[in-house]
Design a protein around this motif. Sequence first.
Motif, PDB file in Angstrom:
ATOM      1  N   ASP A  31      -1.065  -8.329   6.066  1.00  0.00           N
ATOM      2  CA  ASP A  31      -0.670  -7.371   7.092  1.00  0.00           C
ATOM      3  C   ASP A  31      -0.521  -5.992   6.444  1.00  0.00           C
ATOM      4  OD1 ASP A  31      -0.580  -9.450   8.877  1.00  0.00           O
ATOM      5  OD2 ASP A  31       1.620  -9.575   8.945  1.00  0.00           O
ATOM      6  N   PRO A  32      -0.665  -4.928   7.206  1.00  0.00           N
ATOM      7  CA  PRO A  32      -0.551  -3.592   6.612  1.00  0.00           C
ATOM      8  C   PRO A  32       0.862  -3.327   6.088  1.00  0.00           C
ATOM      9  CG  PRO A  32      -0.772  -3.460   9.008  1.00  0.00           C
ATOM     10  CD  PRO A  32      -0.975  -4.890   8.626  1.00  0.00           C
ATOM     11  N   ALA A  33       0.938  -2.568   5.006  1.00  0.00           N
ATOM     12  CA  ALA A  33       2.219  -2.213   4.395  1.00  0.00           C
ATOM     13  C   ALA A  33       2.381  -0.698   4.419  1.00  0.00           C
ATOM     14  CB  ALA A  33       2.296  -2.745   2.965  1.00  0.00           C
ATOM     15  N   SER A  34       2.385  -0.139   5.612  1.00  0.00           N
ATOM     16  CA  SER A  34       2.497   1.310   5.764  1.00  0.00           C
ATOM     17  C   SER A  34       3.927   1.771   5.459  1.00  0.00           C
ATOM     18  CB  SER A  34       2.115   1.716   7.184  1.00  0.00           C
ATOM     19  OG  SER A  34       3.073   1.212   8.094  1.00  0.00           O
ATOM     20  N   PHE A  35       4.065   3.064   5.277  1.00  0.00           N
ATOM     21  CA  PHE A  35       5.386   3.634   5.012  1.00  0.00           C
ATOM     22  C   PHE A  35       6.372   3.271   6.115  1.00  0.00           C
ATOM     23  CE2 PHE A  35       8.418   6.968   6.062  1.00  0.00           C
ATOM     24  CZ  PHE A  35       9.188   6.981   4.911  1.00  0.00           C
ATOM     25  N   TRP A  36       5.980   3.453   7.370  1.00  0.00           N
ATOM     26  CA  TRP A  36       6.891   3.214   8.483  1.00  0.00           C
ATOM     27  C   TRP A  36       7.252   1.740   8.615  1.00  0.00           C
ATOM     28  CZ3 TRP A  36       9.774   6.885   9.830  1.00  0.00           C
ATOM     29  CH2 TRP A  36       9.319   8.195   9.786  1.00  0.00           C
ATOM     30  N   ARG A  37       6.312   0.881   8.334  1.00  0.00           N
ATOM     31  CA  ARG A  37       6.603  -0.560   8.388  1.00  0.00           C
ATOM     32  C   ARG A  37       7.666  -0.922   7.344  1.00  0.00           C
ATOM     33  NH1 ARG A  37       3.198  -5.040  10.315  1.00  0.00           N
ATOM     34  NH2 ARG A  37       4.084  -6.917   9.429  1.00  0.00           N
ATOM     35  N   ILE A  38       7.498  -0.446   6.124  1.00  0.00           N
ATOM     36  CA  ILE A  38       8.468  -0.695   5.056  1.00  0.00           C
ATOM     37  C   ILE A  38       9.810  -0.041   5.398  1.00  0.00           C
ATOM     38  CG2 ILE A  38       8.976  -0.365   2.604  1.00  0.00           C
ATOM     39  CD1 ILE A  38       6.706  -2.396   3.220  1.00  0.00           C
ATOM     40  N   PHE A  39       9.760   1.165   5.954  1.00  0.00           N
ATOM     41  CA  PHE A  39      10.984   1.872   6.342  1.00  0.00           C
ATOM     42  C   PHE A  39      11.792   1.050   7.340  1.00  0.00           C
ATOM     43  CE2 PHE A  39      13.119   4.611   9.454  1.00  0.00           C
ATOM     44  CZ  PHE A  39      14.018   5.265   8.630  1.00  0.00           C
ATOM     45  N   PHE A  40      11.149   0.519   8.371  1.00  0.00           N
ATOM     46  CA  PHE A  40      11.870  -0.225   9.388  1.00  0.00           C
ATOM     47  C   PHE A  40      12.292  -1.613   8.900  1.00  0.00           C
ATOM     48  CE2 PHE A  40       9.899   2.969  12.232  1.00  0.00           C
ATOM     49  CZ  PHE A  40      11.087   3.504  12.705  1.00  0.00           C
ATOM     50  N   ILE A  41      11.540  -2.198   8.001  1.00  0.00           N
ATOM     51  CA  ILE A  41      11.995  -3.451   7.375  1.00  0.00           C
ATOM     52  C   ILE A  41      13.280  -3.174   6.599  1.00  0.00           C
ATOM     53  CG2 ILE A  41      11.474  -5.121   5.546  1.00  0.00           C
ATOM     54  CD1 ILE A  41       8.530  -5.000   6.486  1.00  0.00           C
ATOM     55  N   THR A  42      13.326  -2.051   5.904  1.00  0.00           N
ATOM     56  CA  THR A  42      14.522  -1.662   5.151  1.00  0.00           C
ATOM     57  C   THR A  42      15.712  -1.445   6.087  1.00  0.00           C
ATOM     58  OG1 THR A  42      13.115  -0.644   3.479  1.00  0.00           O
ATOM     59  CG2 THR A  42      15.439  -0.015   3.478  1.00  0.00           C
ATOM     60  N   THR A  43      15.482  -0.820   7.233  1.00  0.00           N
ATOM     61  CA  THR A  43      16.591  -0.617   8.176  1.00  0.00           C
ATOM     62  C   THR A  43      17.074  -1.948   8.756  1.00  0.00           C
ATOM     63  OG1 THR A  43      15.133  -0.182  10.059  1.00  0.00           O
ATOM     64  CG2 THR A  43      15.883   1.729   8.785  1.00  0.00           C
ATOM     65  N   LEU A  44      16.174  -2.903   8.922  1.00  0.00           N
ATOM     66  CA  LEU A  44      16.586  -4.235   9.370  1.00  0.00           C
ATOM     67  C   LEU A  44      17.494  -4.893   8.336  1.00  0.00           C
ATOM     68  CD1 LEU A  44      13.513  -5.996  11.022  1.00  0.00           C
ATOM     69  CD2 LEU A  44      15.820  -5.884  11.915  1.00  0.00           C
ATOM     70  N   ILE A  45      17.116  -4.782   7.066  1.00  0.00           N
ATOM     71  CA  ILE A  45      17.940  -5.346   5.996  1.00  0.00           C
ATOM     72  C   ILE A  45      19.319  -4.704   6.011  1.00  0.00           C
ATOM     73  CG2 ILE A  45      18.210  -5.541   3.485  1.00  0.00           C
ATOM     74  CD1 ILE A  45      15.091  -5.686   3.371  1.00  0.00           C
ATOM     75  N   ALA A  46      19.364  -3.379   6.142  1.00  0.00           N
ATOM     76  CA  ALA A  46      20.648  -2.671   6.186  1.00  0.00           C
ATOM     77  C   ALA A  46      21.482  -3.138   7.377  1.00  0.00           C
ATOM     78  CB  ALA A  46      20.414  -1.164   6.241  1.00  0.00           C
ATOM     79  N   SER A  47      20.847  -3.387   8.497  1.00  0.00           N
ATOM     80  CA  SER A  47      21.571  -3.853   9.685  1.00  0.00           C
ATOM     81  C   SER A  47      22.155  -5.241   9.484  1.00  0.00           C
ATOM     82  CB  SER A  47      20.638  -3.859  10.899  1.00  0.00           C
ATOM     83  OG  SER A  47      20.209  -2.559  11.184  1.00  0.00           O
ATOM     84  N   VAL A  48      21.392  -6.143   8.873  1.00  0.00           N
ATOM     85  CA  VAL A  48      21.879  -7.501   8.618  1.00  0.00           C
ATOM     86  C   VAL A  48      23.068  -7.453   7.656  1.00  0.00           C
ATOM     87  CG1 VAL A  48      21.288  -9.705   7.519  1.00  0.00           C
ATOM     88  CG2 VAL A  48      19.715  -8.667   9.154  1.00  0.00           C
ATOM     89  N   VAL A  49      22.954  -6.666   6.593  1.00  0.00           N
ATOM     90  CA  VAL A  49      24.057  -6.543   5.641  1.00  0.00           C
ATOM     91  C   VAL A  49      25.270  -5.921   6.332  1.00  0.00           C
ATOM     92  CG1 VAL A  49      24.791  -5.370   3.527  1.00  0.00           C
ATOM     93  CG2 VAL A  49      22.550  -6.465   3.618  1.00  0.00           C
TER      94      VAL A  49
END
Length: 108
Positions: free
Chosen positions: A83-101
């Motif tokens: 799957d593509p690993a664009s900047f925005w995709r990685i950015f929003f994955i990071t925000t998901l991690i922050a939300s779970v924590v």
Amino acid sequence: MNWIILVIAGLFEVAFASCLGKVKETNGTEMYWWFAGFLVSLTISMVLLIKATETLPIGTAYAVWTGIGAVGTAIIGILVFKDPASFWRIFFITTLIASVVGLKFVSH
């Protein structure tokens, strides 16, 4: 202890989603093995989620379980399914991690 169970349940969610991806890519006997992996992973994930919600609030537990599954599945998608690993995709994955924590820290 139930937070650990919840994390493991989330990892099994990643496993069942990944198995579905492999079912889509294969055929014959191999497809059935991936489908069996899906069913086993799904069952384990649900049983562990039920166990975790015995003491954790359902809203928090479900959000964390889903977040772990979403992040893990997105990472597996990038690493395994190309799957593509664009900047925005990685950015929003990071925000998901922050939300779970964050949910973990604000839950009693």
